[in-house]
Design an enzyme around this catalytic site. Structure first.
Site, mmCIF file in Angstrom:
data_model
loop_
_atom_site.group_PDB
_atom_site.id
_atom_site.type_symbol
_atom_site.label_atom_id
_atom_site.label_comp_id
_atom_site.label_asym_id
_atom_site.label_seq_id
_atom_site.Cartn_x
_atom_site.Cartn_y
_atom_site.Cartn_z
ATOM 1 N N ARG A 95 0.825 -1.217 0.000
ATOM 2 C CA ARG A 95 0.000 0.000 0.000
ATOM 3 C C ARG A 95 0.857 1.264 0.000
ATOM 4 O O ARG A 95 0.477 2.272 0.582
ATOM 5 C CB ARG A 95 -0.961 0.018 1.190
ATOM 6 C CG ARG A 95 -2.034 -1.070 1.134
ATOM 7 C CD ARG A 95 -3.039 -0.885 2.261
ATOM 8 N NE ARG A 95 -3.936 -2.027 2.354
ATOM 9 C CZ ARG A 95 -4.466 -2.480 3.476
ATOM 10 N NH1 ARG A 95 -4.174 -1.888 4.630
ATOM 11 N NH2 ARG A 95 -5.270 -3.509 3.480
ATOM 12 N N ARG B 235 -3.736 6.323 0.651
ATOM 13 C CA ARG B 235 -4.352 7.506 1.253
ATOM 14 C C ARG B 235 -3.451 8.287 2.196
ATOM 15 O O ARG B 235 -3.766 9.417 2.552
ATOM 16 C CB ARG B 235 -5.629 7.089 2.005
ATOM 17 C CG ARG B 235 -6.776 6.718 1.080
ATOM 18 C CD ARG B 235 -7.981 6.241 1.874
ATOM 19 N NE ARG B 235 -7.729 4.933 2.495
ATOM 20 C CZ ARG B 235 -8.544 4.371 3.393
ATOM 21 N NH1 ARG B 235 -9.616 5.026 3.810
ATOM 22 N NH2 ARG B 235 -8.261 3.181 3.888
ATOM 23 N N ARG C 291 -8.135 11.410 -5.571
ATOM 24 C CA ARG C 291 -9.394 10.783 -5.160
ATOM 25 C C ARG C 291 -10.529 11.774 -4.934
ATOM 26 O O ARG C 291 -11.692 11.369 -4.898
ATOM 27 C CB ARG C 291 -9.153 9.962 -3.885
ATOM 28 C CG ARG C 291 -8.403 8.674 -4.121
ATOM 29 C CD ARG C 291 -9.302 7.574 -4.683
ATOM 30 N NE ARG C 291 -10.092 6.983 -3.612
ATOM 31 C CZ ARG C 291 -11.395 7.125 -3.460
ATOM 32 N NH1 ARG C 291 -12.082 7.862 -4.320
ATOM 33 N NH2 ARG C 291 -12.026 6.556 -2.460
ATOM 34 N N ASP D 175 -6.683 -3.448 -7.110
ATOM 35 C CA ASP D 175 -7.308 -3.986 -5.902
ATOM 36 C C ASP D 175 -7.518 -5.480 -6.073
ATOM 37 O O ASP D 175 -7.760 -5.959 -7.194
ATOM 38 C CB ASP D 175 -8.654 -3.299 -5.637
ATOM 39 C CG ASP D 175 -9.167 -3.576 -4.234
ATOM 40 O OD1 ASP D 175 -8.739 -2.883 -3.299
ATOM 41 O OD2 ASP D 175 -9.966 -4.519 -4.069
ATOM 42 N N TYR E 270 -14.501 -12.621 0.990
ATOM 43 C CA TYR E 270 -15.198 -11.389 0.610
ATOM 44 C C TYR E 270 -16.466 -11.694 -0.185
ATOM 45 O O TYR E 270 -17.511 -11.076 0.020
ATOM 46 C CB TYR E 270 -14.279 -10.505 -0.232
ATOM 47 C CG TYR E 270 -13.328 -9.648 0.559
ATOM 48 C CD1 TYR E 270 -13.791 -8.567 1.313
ATOM 49 C CD2 TYR E 270 -11.962 -9.893 0.543
ATOM 50 C CE1 TYR E 270 -12.917 -7.766 2.029
ATOM 51 C CE2 TYR E 270 -11.073 -9.098 1.254
ATOM 52 C CZ TYR E 270 -11.559 -8.034 2.000
ATOM 53 O OH TYR E 270 -10.689 -7.248 2.716
#
Length: 397
Positions: A58, A62, A71, A109, A190
């Site tokens: 990552r 963010r 974003r 992702d 998921y």
């Protein structure tokens, strides 16, 4: 957002540093720039190197203000599906930490595979990924599209391939580019739960109440994932990683039945096509399976989290390989606790030095034990990167 905005964002960003020359989108998969920093690849292949290469899971995310700026006007999966945006986000940390990072990882992702197989996935602010119509029963597998006539992983996920190819050109050989997928058990969790979970009760119920259906689903995901990784390398990825993020939710017996065989299947299929491309597996929390991952799969690198001593992991892997009569090197990757980046610079330096000493002078790829967090200070990551350079080099003198 105006239709021309993505190209404008990517163009202005590429102008920031001369190492990333401004260029139109380039999808040529035959004429990539020569690689100038092959430290990651040499280490992943088991060679002794002058220091440990370092990158972070990552690392494009963010915690970076430049990522947050992208974003503001672009939904998460729009960034993934727009090659110029995915390229820009991928190169942001390489630009910011010039000469400190030894690999880039494509911005995408793990849940693009469930999307490709016909499930809707939304990234909900404050909640993370959500699947509005999960697979609650085995009968729901009829909604998946991977076995329909004409289904093509390469067609469904071509936008990832285009992002990889374009990014490889934009990087200009500065560092190698990594691709990745989510592992079958993690993706199944998921797909059944409809998002993250504290107990994984629904997904684990499938394993125990419907084992045949669970194996069918895991096998189908594994086949899609393997084909996707093969395509990623064809598109420009120079190494790949498989993320079994929820491995630790399984005990040893269930990991051996519902995770390990499918990890091994993916590695074997990719290696059959691309034998020289380094492959990493990250089975978070599955320390009990280090020996099996080393001896029963073809992965070149095992990534470990922060809850195991690297010296212990190194010893266990080496002993397992010797006992199995396998004369190969399995490299370890990791494993600083990501929350240490919330500490001050001195604490980060001290613990990073300890981490490097734990791995010793053996083949080691420095990384965090999991991914960067949104509230991390970017300058604290710089301290970690700089310390790895100095400390790992000193160990090899």
């Amino acid at each position: 957002m105006p239709s021309e905005a993505p190209a404008t964002v990517a163009q202005s960003a590429l102008d920031t540093k001369p190492v990333f020359n401004p260029t139109p989108l380039n999808f040529d998969t035959h004429n990539f720039p020569a690689l100038r920093n092959d430290l990651y690849l040499r280490t992943a292949r088991g060679e002794q190197t002058e220091r440990a290469p370092v990158w972070c899971m990552r690392q494009a995310g963010r915690y970076l203000p430049e990522f947050r700026a992208i974003r503001v006007e672009n939904e998460f999966f729009r960034v993934c599906r727009t090659p110029e945006l995915a390229t820009e986000v991928t190169v942001q940390p390489i630009r910011r930490y010039a000469e400190l990072l030894d690999a880039a990882i494509i911005f995408s992702d793990i849940l693009v595979i469930p999307q490709a197989m016909g499930l809707e996935v939304e990234m909900v602010p404050g909640k993370g990924p959500q699947l509005p119509q999960p697979l609650r029963t085995p009968a729901d597998m009829a909604r998946l599209t991977d076995q329909l006539p004409g289904f093509s992983v390469d067609t469904e996920l071509d936008y990832v391939y285009k992002a990889l190819t374009n990014t490889r050109h934009v990087l200009q050989g500065h560092v190698p580019l990594l691709g990745f997928v989510g592992a079958p058990w993690t993706l199944m969790a998921y797909m059944v739960e409809g998002g993250g979970s504290k107990t994984f009760a629904q997904a684990k119920a499938w394993l125990f109440a419907h084992p045949a259906a669970a194996h069918e689903l895991l096998g189908r995901i594994a086949d899609v994932a393997a084909t996707f990784l093969i395509g990623q390398v064809r598109a420009g990825a120079q190494a790949v990683q498989v993320f079994e993020s929820w491995a630790g939710e399984l005990g040893p017996r269930d990991f051996a039945e519902f995770s390990l065989p499918y990890l091994a299947r993916i590695a074997a299929r990719v290696k059959a096509v691309w034998p020289d491309v380094p492959m990493t597996v990250f089975a978070k929390g599955a320390h009990y399976a280090l020996e099996q991952l080393a001896t029963e799969t073809a992965f070149d690198v095992i990534s470990i989290d922060w809850t195991i001593d690297p010296a212990v992991a190194r010893t266990r892997v080496d002993r397992a390989l010797e006992a199995a009569g396998q004369r190969r090197t399995v490299v370890l990757q990791g494993n600083l606790d990501p929350t240490l980046l919330f500490g001050g610079p001195e604490a980060i330096r001290q613990r990073t030095q300890e981490m490097c000493r734990g791995f010793g002078g053996s083949a080691h790829i420095a990384n965090l034990g999991h991914g960067m967090m949104p509230s991390h200070d970017p300058e604290h990551l710089r301290v970690f990167l700089e310390t790895v350079h100095v400390a790992s080099r000193a160990l090899r003198k």
